[in-house]
Write an enzyme that holds these catalytic residues in place. Structure first.
Site, PDB file in Angstrom:
ATOM      1  N   CYS A   1      41.425  43.263  40.418  1.00 55.69           N
ATOM      2  CA  CYS A   1      40.598  43.423  41.599  1.00 55.69           C
ATOM      3  C   CYS A   1      41.235  42.753  42.824  1.00 55.69           C
ATOM      4  O   CYS A   1      42.202  43.267  43.362  1.00 55.69           O
ATOM      5  CB  CYS A   1      39.177  42.914  41.335  1.00 55.69           C
ATOM      6  SG  CYS A   1      37.950  43.567  42.511  1.00 55.69           S
TER       7      CYS A   1
ATOM      8  N   GLU B   1      37.705  42.364  32.146  1.00 58.72           N
ATOM      9  CA  GLU B   1      37.046  41.299  31.386  1.00 58.72           C
ATOM     10  C   GLU B   1      35.564  41.581  31.166  1.00 58.72           C
ATOM     11  O   GLU B   1      34.967  41.056  30.215  1.00 58.72           O
ATOM     12  CB  GLU B   1      37.215  39.944  32.090  1.00 58.72           C
ATOM     13  CG  GLU B   1      36.429  39.747  33.367  1.00 58.72           C
ATOM     14  CD  GLU B   1      37.127  40.265  34.618  1.00 58.72           C
ATOM     15  OE1 GLU B   1      36.702  39.881  35.730  1.00 58.72           O
ATOM     16  OE2 GLU B   1      38.092  41.057  34.483  1.00 58.72           O
TER      17      GLU B   1
ATOM     18  N   HIS C   1      37.388  45.415  36.712  1.00 59.94           N
ATOM     19  CA  HIS C   1      37.302  44.131  36.010  1.00 59.94           C
ATOM     20  C   HIS C   1      37.316  44.373  34.507  1.00 59.94           C
ATOM     21  O   HIS C   1      36.254  44.526  33.881  1.00 59.94           O
ATOM     22  CB  HIS C   1      36.024  43.392  36.415  1.00 59.94           C
ATOM     23  CG  HIS C   1      36.072  42.791  37.781  1.00 59.94           C
ATOM     24  ND1 HIS C   1      36.433  41.485  38.017  1.00 59.94           N
ATOM     25  CD2 HIS C   1      35.843  43.350  38.999  1.00 59.94           C
ATOM     26  CE1 HIS C   1      36.394  41.243  39.316  1.00 59.94           C
ATOM     27  NE2 HIS C   1      36.042  42.366  39.934  1.00 59.94           N
TER      28      HIS C   1
END
Length: 247
Positions: free
Chosen positions: A120, A217, A215
């Site tokens: 990002c 994660e 993202h």
């Protein structure tokens, strides 16, 4: 016990950490856990660039301890960093010290071939270092990519496609900016249905470099394709560590 390569993850300055009673330096738990699951040893790196200027020698000395670098998401880069004359009203959480430190980290990692995963804001930092620019705002609610999960198409034969083992990925996004002019040497290898660049690669980079606007994660614990991005970083960092030790 398998060697865990040391992955630098620069902290994010935050003024809103009430549980700690003071402003703090933080990293998303999901991000740190994704690195750990992949076999890496995540280490938070304190951003230090007093007055908005990073000391290249100091950054080089600190970065030399690490086997890989993960540039995470965060607030917006100051538009002057990529040559913009004006700042859009939607730009938020700009921190001059954070900007200077992240930009110098990216500059040195790219120059040295240090394995690098940029997420990002991290992708936007790399693009800026390479002379690219950003769209400062995507147009507000309904046009930005905040709180959005959507499919992104991965270019056949790209590192992203090889790493994830797919030609599409379900991306969890939280951004209101995106790449405008690509930095020198960057190739767009992932796009959303609306044409937004969601991933880039740099073929001239000696080590691993992958940048994603989403993202990974957020969903890595449930989505093996997203977790493989962290696995690729850790594996490249392990190889970097072995080469450095052998050399």
């Amino acid at each position: 016990m398998t060697h865990r390569p040391l992955i630098a993850v620069p902290a994010r300055f935050s003024a809103t950490t009430s549980a700690l009673r003071h402003a703090a330096e933080v990293n998303a738990r999901a991000l740190i856990e994704a690195v750990w699951r992949a076999g890496g040893e995540p280490a938070t790196l304190h951003p230090h660039a007093p007055g908005g200027t990073a000391d290249p020698a100091e950054v080089a000395a600190r970065l030399a301890r690490f086997d890989g670098l993960l540039l995470p998401g965060g607030g917006d880069l100051a538009p002057h960093r990529y040559g913009a004359a004006h700042t859009h009203a939607a730009v938020y959480d700009v921190d001059d010290e954070q900007d200077a430190f992240d930009l110098e980290l990216a500059r040195q990692a790219l120059a040295d071939g240090l394995p690098l995963l940029a997420v990002c804001r991290g992708l936007q930092v790399v693009n800026t270092v390479l002379g690219g620019t950003l769209h400062q705002d995507m147009g507000g609610p309904g046009r930005d990519h905040r709180h959005l999960r959507h499919p992104v198409s991965l270019a056949p034969g790209s590192a992203l496609a090889r790493i994830t083992g797919a030609d599409k990925a379900e991306a969890s996004c939280y951004h209101h900016q995106h790449l405008d002019r690509l930095g020198e040497g960057l190739t767009a290898t992932a796009r959303a249905a609306d044409g937004t660049v969601e991933g880039v690669e740099l073929t001239a980079h000696d080590g691993l470099f992958v940048g994603v606007q989403w993202h990974p994660e957020d969903t890595a614990a449930q989505d093996p394709a997203q977790q493989r991005l962290f696995g690729a970083l850790v594996e490249a960092a392990r190889e970097w560590s072995y080469r450095r030790t052998a050399g």
